[in-house]
Design a protein around this motif. Structure first.
Motif, PDB file in Angstrom:
ATOM      1  N   ALA A  48    -110.690-104.696  30.880  1.00  0.00           N
ATOM      2  CA  ALA A  48    -111.339-106.008  30.750  1.00  0.00           C
ATOM      3  C   ALA A  48    -111.908-106.168  29.340  1.00  0.00           C
ATOM      4  O   ALA A  48    -112.708-105.351  28.880  1.00  0.00           O
ATOM      5  CB  ALA A  48    -112.447-106.149  31.791  1.00  0.00           C
ATOM      6  N   GLN A  49    -111.514-107.230  28.666  1.00  0.00           N
ATOM      7  CA  GLN A  49    -111.930-107.430  27.281  1.00  0.00           C
ATOM      8  C   GLN A  49    -113.097-108.400  27.151  1.00  0.00           C
ATOM      9  O   GLN A  49    -114.006-108.207  26.363  1.00  0.00           O
ATOM     10  CB  GLN A  49    -110.751-107.961  26.444  1.00  0.00           C
ATOM     11  CG  GLN A  49    -109.652-106.963  26.215  1.00  0.00           C
ATOM     12  CD  GLN A  49    -108.544-107.512  25.332  1.00  0.00           C
ATOM     13  OE1 GLN A  49    -108.566-108.679  24.938  1.00  0.00           O
ATOM     14  NE2 GLN A  49    -107.560-106.692  25.035  1.00  0.00           N
ATOM     15  N   GLY A  50    -113.063-109.480  27.923  1.00  0.00           N
ATOM     16  CA  GLY A  50    -113.951-110.600  27.647  1.00  0.00           C
ATOM     17  C   GLY A  50    -115.427-110.278  27.746  1.00  0.00           C
ATOM     18  O   GLY A  50    -116.181-110.424  26.788  1.00  0.00           O
ATOM     19  N   GLY A  51    -115.910-109.844  28.910  1.00  0.00           N
ATOM     20  CA  GLY A  51    -117.321-109.545  29.044  1.00  0.00           C
ATOM     21  C   GLY A  51    -117.830-109.829  30.439  1.00  0.00           C
ATOM     22  O   GLY A  51    -117.062-109.904  31.404  1.00  0.00           O
ATOM     23  N   ILE A  52    -119.135-109.997  30.548  1.00  0.00           N
ATOM     24  CA  ILE A  52    -119.793-110.302  31.809  1.00  0.00           C
ATOM     25  C   ILE A  52    -120.545-111.609  31.640  1.00  0.00           C
ATOM     26  O   ILE A  52    -121.444-111.724  30.790  1.00  0.00           O
ATOM     27  CB  ILE A  52    -120.774-109.188  32.222  1.00  0.00           C
ATOM     28  CG1 ILE A  52    -120.044-107.856  32.365  1.00  0.00           C
ATOM     29  CG2 ILE A  52    -121.490-109.544  33.520  1.00  0.00           C
ATOM     30  CD1 ILE A  52    -120.965-106.683  32.650  1.00  0.00           C
ATOM     31  N   ALA A  53    -120.184-112.597  32.437  1.00  0.00           N
ATOM     32  CA  ALA A  53    -120.855-113.894  32.388  1.00  0.00           C
ATOM     33  C   ALA A  53    -122.117-113.823  33.230  1.00  0.00           C
ATOM     34  O   ALA A  53    -122.047-113.537  34.431  1.00  0.00           O
ATOM     35  CB  ALA A  53    -119.934-114.991  32.910  1.00  0.00           C
ATOM     36  N   VAL A  54    -123.256-114.074  32.619  1.00  0.00           N
ATOM     37  CA  VAL A  54    -124.518-113.964  33.357  1.00  0.00           C
ATOM     38  C   VAL A  54    -125.598-114.770  32.652  1.00  0.00           C
ATOM     39  O   VAL A  54    -125.710-114.763  31.428  1.00  0.00           O
ATOM     40  CB  VAL A  54    -124.948-112.483  33.488  1.00  0.00           C
ATOM     41  CG1 VAL A  54    -125.142-111.825  32.122  1.00  0.00           C
ATOM     42  CG2 VAL A  54    -126.202-112.344  34.334  1.00  0.00           C
ATOM     43  N   PHE A  55    -126.395-115.493  33.436  1.00  0.00           N
ATOM     44  CA  PHE A  55    -127.584-116.143  32.906  1.00  0.00           C
ATOM     45  C   PHE A  55    -128.724-115.141  32.975  1.00  0.00           C
ATOM     46  O   PHE A  55    -129.081-114.662  34.045  1.00  0.00           O
ATOM     47  CB  PHE A  55    -127.936-117.398  33.715  1.00  0.00           C
ATOM     48  CG  PHE A  55    -129.272-117.985  33.323  1.00  0.00           C
ATOM     49  CD1 PHE A  55    -129.384-118.765  32.192  1.00  0.00           C
ATOM     50  CD2 PHE A  55    -130.407-117.721  34.072  1.00  0.00           C
ATOM     51  CE1 PHE A  55    -130.620-119.280  31.809  1.00  0.00           C
ATOM     52  CE2 PHE A  55    -131.642-118.231  33.711  1.00  0.00           C
ATOM     53  CZ  PHE A  55    -131.753-119.016  32.575  1.00  0.00           C
ATOM     54  N   ARG A  56    -129.291-114.826  31.812  1.00  0.00           N
ATOM     55  CA  ARG A  56    -130.416-113.895  31.750  1.00  0.00           C
ATOM     56  C   ARG A  56    -131.660-114.669  31.354  1.00  0.00           C
ATOM     57  O   ARG A  56    -131.707-115.294  30.292  1.00  0.00           O
ATOM     58  CB  ARG A  56    -130.121-112.770  30.746  1.00  0.00           C
ATOM     59  CG  ARG A  56    -128.863-111.964  31.117  1.00  0.00           C
ATOM     60  CD  ARG A  56    -128.432-111.012  30.011  1.00  0.00           C
ATOM     61  NE  ARG A  56    -129.430-110.004  29.730  1.00  0.00           N
ATOM     62  CZ  ARG A  56    -130.034-109.869  28.558  1.00  0.00           C
ATOM     63  NH1 ARG A  56    -129.727-110.699  27.554  1.00  0.00           N
ATOM     64  NH2 ARG A  56    -130.931-108.927  28.373  1.00  0.00           N
ATOM     65  N   PRO A  57    -132.677-114.678  32.211  1.00  0.00           N
ATOM     66  CA  PRO A  57    -133.852-115.520  31.968  1.00  0.00           C
ATOM     67  C   PRO A  57    -134.530-115.292  30.625  1.00  0.00           C
ATOM     68  O   PRO A  57    -135.104-116.224  30.046  1.00  0.00           O
ATOM     69  CB  PRO A  57    -134.797-115.144  33.127  1.00  0.00           C
ATOM     70  CG  PRO A  57    -133.894-114.639  34.203  1.00  0.00           C
ATOM     71  CD  PRO A  57    -132.774-113.946  33.488  1.00  0.00           C
ATOM     72  N   ASP A  58    -134.453-114.067  30.082  1.00  0.00           N
ATOM     73  CA  ASP A  58    -135.154-113.779  28.834  1.00  0.00           C
ATOM     74  C   ASP A  58    -134.342-114.135  27.591  1.00  0.00           C
ATOM     75  O   ASP A  58    -134.906-114.185  26.488  1.00  0.00           O
ATOM     76  CB  ASP A  58    -135.561-112.302  28.780  1.00  0.00           C
ATOM     77  CG  ASP A  58    -134.399-111.367  29.059  1.00  0.00           C
ATOM     78  OD1 ASP A  58    -133.393-111.819  29.622  1.00  0.00           O
ATOM     79  OD2 ASP A  58    -134.493-110.167  28.722  1.00  0.00           O
TER      80      ASP A  58
END
Length: 533
Positions: A48-58
């Motif tokens: 997997a190249q792209g990454g991890i999609a995530v909303f991080r509150p900070d």
């Protein structure tokens, strides 16, 4: 029986979902055993190249939120996402990423304490975190393998699962596997977590490694579980083209387009201009279809990715892609990169809740093999690693709750003989699926494919890993063809040239499938409802 083992929960697979499940099981005190047909580092995660999609509150863009991530996911899913499942999984994302970081995974940072964030196709904000530029999967896999070893979690490498075993009550009792020498044995367990990855090897060209042979889908079907949405195979729009090459092909992450690269044809004309408001950052199904249409119009074998605007920083930002390009003699900082589409990700799979529970007591599923309702008809970029992290942990927590509540319990299960199943010559199957069940499908071609696979099937005992894999591919191909033929519309990454439009009156729902007592695939649409229990 040549050997035996036992555990509270056995995890099949060593990608992000499998090892996350194993680590969570150890953390909460369950006896866990991991089984994999290859080595622990093998599998899709490492590629997997792209990454991890995530909303991080900070750390987030102004205006971004979990709810905005939900909206982007639902839009990409073309009407088939379970909004409740999407919200549940994405809400747990930030915590799951932090747990991953505590295992030792290191992500790229803009400055000390601040992670770099990229934007990929279909996303309305910069929320994709990555490692090593374009080597996120490799870093995630490295960290999880190291943590598994440090934790003393037993891993049976080179053990191929042949069949899931059922007890007298019908609940799962464990599994039958072949060891490295081909000797059969049984792992006794009241719970099995399938984390076997995808089905890319159904096709002649794929981004998936050789181990991605749809094993989990076939195991679940034969155990009586329901599968759904198999018709939605996502084709990555940009894999490196090298004339006539087959098997696993290096992908060119869409984060390259996120940094400003654009798709052009052989004459230099933009491919995505006017195709979608997001143009080169449109969802993958839109980009793949536009590429295929331009190839048909120009009678060309590939289009090109012009990344010259990224310049000298290309090698630093995308070292994996840069190395792959240089291997075929292309300098992406100065030359257009030849690309085409290839089978990449299965949006469907074994029907499971966001807690991993399937329709078979004791059987759980997480990661690409599972259909949780997150992806719908088309996966939003970089949601997959996040799903594996979140659902794997939730599944093991569900196992613990089910054991305490007595919903599952240890049963004695065994086998009388090595089972037999239909297999198809792999080269024939891959050529057939690529020709007739790729991006552009139509009824006549799928009918040809169905008849060819049916008439080419030969029943053989599953005494070797290859036989097990070939039987998994054959059964999953039949299920995918049945689903793609039944869905008489185009939606998401299911594109039919004979029925190019979506039909929201009839088809804004999933199609479920299971095997009847005679081994025939039958529809069971009502079994695909979602639960957030």
């Amino acid at each position: 029986m040549s050997w035996e083992a036992a555990a509270d929960v056995v995890v099949v697979g060593t990608g992000v979902a499998g090892l996350t499940a194993a680590l969570r099981a150890r953390e909460i005190g369950l006896r866990v055993l991991v089984v994999t047909k290859d080595t622990a580092p093998a599998g899709n995660t490492g590629w997997a190249q792209g990454g991890i999609a995530v909303f991080r509150p900070d750390e987030h863009d102004d205006g971004d939120s979990v709810e905005q991530h939900v909206e982007d996911t639902v839009v990409a899913g073309a009407g088939l996402c379970s909004r409740a499942a999407v919200r549940a999984i994405l809400t747990d994302g930030a915590e799951a990423v932090e747990r991953l970081r505590t295992t030792g995974a290191k992500f790229d940072a803009d400055s000390p304490g601040s992670l770099s964030r990229a934007r990929e196709g279909g996303h309305s904000a910069f929320r994709v975190i990555h490692a090593g530029g374009d080597a996120t999967g490799a870093e995630v896999q490295r960290a999880l393998v190291a943590a598994t070893g440090d934790g003393g979690i037993p891993v049976l490498e080179h053990h191929c699962v042949v069949e899931l075993l059922r007890g007298d009550s019908g609940a799962l009792a464990g599994l039958l596997a072949l060891d490295a020498a081909g000797s059969p044995g049984v792992v006794h367990a009241p719970a099995v977590v399938l984390a076997t990855g995808g089905l890319g090897q159904l096709y002649a060209a794929t981004t998936n490694p050789e181990v991605a042979t749809a094993d989990g889908v076939a195991l679940a079907l034969r155990a009586g579980a329901v599968v759904a949405d198999l018709e939605f195979v996502q084709f990555h729009p940009t894999v490196l083209f090298a004339g006539g090459a087959r098997g696993r092909r290096p992908l060119v992450t869409e984060a390259v387009r996120g940094e400003g690269a654009v798709l052009v044809d052989a004459s230099g004309r933009r491919v995505m201009a006017g195709e979608h408001p997001l143009e080169d950052l449109a969802p993958r199904d839109v980009v793949s279809e536009a590429i295929n249409r331009r190839l048909a119009e120009t009678d060309a074998e590939c289009v090109y990715l012009d990344a010259s605007g990224i310049g000298a920083s290309f090698a630093r930002r995308f070292p994996t892609v840069h190395a792959a390009c240089r291997e075929v003699g292309v300098d992406p900082a100065h030359e257009p990169v030849p690309v085409t589409s290839a089978a990449h990700y299965s949006c469907g799979g074994v029907v499971a809740t966001v807690d991993g529970r399937t329709s078979v007591s004791g059987l759980y599923a997480a990661g690409e093999v599972a259909r949780t309702g997150l992806h719908g008809a088309n996966r939003l970029a970089s949601n997959s690693l996040l799903e594996g992290l979140v659902v794997a942990s939730r599944a093991v927590d569900a196992v613990a709750r089910d054991l305490r509540a007595g919903r599952i319990s240890r049963q004695r299960g065994g086998y009388e003989a090595i089972p037999a199943a239909a297999v198809v010559d792999r080269d024939l199957l891959q050529r057939t699926m690529s020709r007739h069940v790729g991006i552009g499908r139509e009824a006549r071609g799928m009918g040809v494919a169905t008849r060819l696979i049916d008439t080419s099937s030969v029943v053989r005992p599953l005494r070797t890993r290859q036989a097990v894999e070939d039987s998994s591919l054959a059964l999953t191909a039949q299920a995918l063809l049945a689903a793609a033929t039944a869905r008489t519309e185009s939606r998401g990454c299911h594109r039919r040239s004979d029925l190019p439009n979506p039909d929201n009156r009839q088809w804004r729902s999933s199609i479920g499938w299971r095997l009847d007592v005679s081994g025939w695939l039958i529809r069971c649409d009502t079994d695909t409802s979602q639960s957030i229990a």
